[in-house]
Design an enzyme around this catalytic site. Structure first.
Site, PDB file in Angstrom:
ATOM      1  N   LYS A  53       0.841  -1.205   0.000  1.00 11.19           N
ATOM      2  CA  LYS A  53       0.000   0.000   0.000  1.00 11.19           C
ATOM      3  C   LYS A  53       0.874   1.252   0.000  1.00 11.19           C
ATOM      4  O   LYS A  53       0.622   2.202  -0.745  1.00 11.19           O
ATOM      5  CB  LYS A  53      -0.947  -0.018   1.215  1.00 11.19           C
ATOM      6  CG  LYS A  53      -2.076  -1.028   1.045  1.00 11.19           C
ATOM      7  CD  LYS A  53      -2.851  -1.286   2.326  1.00 11.19           C
ATOM      8  CE  LYS A  53      -3.865  -2.417   2.103  1.00 11.19           C
ATOM      9  NZ  LYS A  53      -4.562  -2.821   3.316  1.00 11.19           N
ATOM     10  N   GLN A  97      -4.599  -1.215   9.515  1.00  5.11           N
ATOM     11  CA  GLN A  97      -4.528  -2.537   8.899  1.00  5.11           C
ATOM     12  C   GLN A  97      -5.164  -3.594   9.813  1.00  5.11           C
ATOM     13  O   GLN A  97      -4.813  -3.697  10.986  1.00  5.11           O
ATOM     14  CB  GLN A  97      -3.056  -2.892   8.612  1.00  5.11           C
ATOM     15  CG  GLN A  97      -2.859  -4.215   7.900  1.00  5.11           C
ATOM     16  CD  GLN A  97      -3.454  -4.229   6.491  1.00  5.11           C
ATOM     17  OE1 GLN A  97      -3.310  -3.282   5.722  1.00  5.11           O
ATOM     18  NE2 GLN A  97      -4.147  -5.307   6.143  1.00  5.11           N
ATOM     19  N   ASP A 120     -11.041   2.957   3.959  1.00  5.17           N
ATOM     20  CA  ASP A 120     -11.448   1.551   3.822  1.00  5.17           C
ATOM     21  C   ASP A 120     -12.963   1.429   3.623  1.00  5.17           C
ATOM     22  O   ASP A 120     -13.452   0.389   3.199  1.00  5.17           O
ATOM     23  CB  ASP A 120     -11.052   0.767   5.085  1.00  5.17           C
ATOM     24  CG  ASP A 120      -9.809  -0.091   4.877  1.00  5.17           C
ATOM     25  OD1 ASP A 120      -9.485  -0.388   3.720  1.00  5.17           O
ATOM     26  OD2 ASP A 120      -9.182  -0.458   5.892  1.00  5.17           O
TER      27      ASP A 120
END
Ligand code: NDP
Length: 288
Positions: A53, A97, A120
């Site tokens: 990422k 994460q 997200d």
């Protein structure tokens, strides 16, 4: 032979557009769109995801800020970091994460992120907005699946889609996006007695199960388009191998189009994270 939907190629187009738009953003506002990535602990898979990422963010002209915290980080410390990132005007996207170490409450942390920076798309505000058709940040994996489906099939209106799996991060938002595109949507899950029979009537099958190669030829109508979200590591002939939830060799000959694993949905998920960061940055800058 089915069309092989090349997630690497499609994600490269998405990332190219992000890079162009990020450069324009920087010209206009004098700063780069900023993505903060928070990793707690040292789970090997999470470390790989975070590294990828950060790399894609940097290549796309975003400012990526990595925060690594030890596995014994407390909920309070993590909340404090999230609060600082929420307040930081140079941060437009915040990604914590998952999974977090067991002692931490994931749902609480997701709710602590400012919905406007929730790249997200997991915050209940964004989930609700997606379901009622309001502006939101949309979960990256189903967003990537929609881009590939629309590039392959054009208008999806009227198509029958079966989503296999009902998780909050893939199955449910996928179904909501297909419904928004005017598909007729069926969700099947572990308690559906005739899941294969239902899937075999669909024009589109999206597999998000987490069971290696479960979706065989009996799940797929000839001419259907198949999107394989699954990422499973198996051992075959003494070798570790990455496979999806779809038995590619069995399904490919009868499908119209199919995504491979690896190289299908995976790269699209990361590309859509960058797209969401840019979207969040634009909205936040124009609101300030
Ligand atoms: P979850 O484990 O959260 O959900 C799996 C779903 O599959 C559940 O709804 C479960 O049903 C359903 N299921 C399990 N067994 C069956 C069965 N025999 N028949 C029908 N349905 C079944 O997984 P996720 O949604 O988080 O992830 C799914 C897969 O996608 C995983 O392999 C994951 O690694 C991968 N993934 C890939 C991403 C990418 O970027 N490519 C991103 C996110 C996930 P029930 O609810 O009844 O238990």
């Amino acid at each position: 032979m089915a069309i092989r939907i090349d997630g690497k190629a499609v994600s490269a187009q998405v990332l190219d557009n992000v890079a162009t738009d990020a450069a324009l953003f920087e010209q206009q506002f004098g700063l780069k769109p900023g993505l903060a990535v928070v990793l707690v602990g040292s789970d090997p898979a999470s470390q790989v995801y975070v590294r990828n990422k950060i790399a894609r963010a940097t290549e796309s002209g975003l400012n990526s800020i990595e925060h690594r915290l030890p596995a014994d980080t407390t909920q309070d410390t993590l909340n404090q970091l999230v609060a600082e990132l929420n307040a930081d005007p140079s941060v437009h996207g915040i990604l914590v994460q998952l999974p977090l170490p067991e002692h931490l409450d994931e749902d609480q942390i997701i709710r602590a992120i400012d919905p406007a920076k929730d790249v997200d798309g997991f915050h209940p505000v964004n989930v609700g907005a997606l379901h009622i058709g309001e502006e939101s940040l949309e979960p990256c994996t189903p967003q990537g699946c929609m881009i590939m489906l629309e590039q392959t099939l054009g208008n999806l209106s009227g198509k029958h889609a079966v989503v296999v799996g009902r998780s909050n991060i893939v199955g449910k938002p996928m179904a909501a996006m297909l419904l928004r595109a005017s598909c007729t949507v069926t969700i099947v899950h572990s308690r559906t007695p005739n899941a294969a029979e239902l899937a075999s009537q669909a024009d589109i099958v999206v597999a998000a199960v987490g069971r290696p190669e479960m979706i065989g030829a009996d799940w797929v109508k000839p001419g259907a388009t198949v999107i394989d979200v699954g990422i499973n590591v198996i051992e075959r002939n003494g070798q570790r191998k990455l496979v999806g939830d779809v038995d590619y060799a069995a399904v490919e000959p009868l499908a119209y189009a199919i995504t491979p694993v690896p190289g299908g949905v995976g790269p699209m998920t990361i590309a859509c994270l960058m797209k969401n960061t840019l979207t969040a940055a634009r909205r936040l800058q124009s609101a300030s």
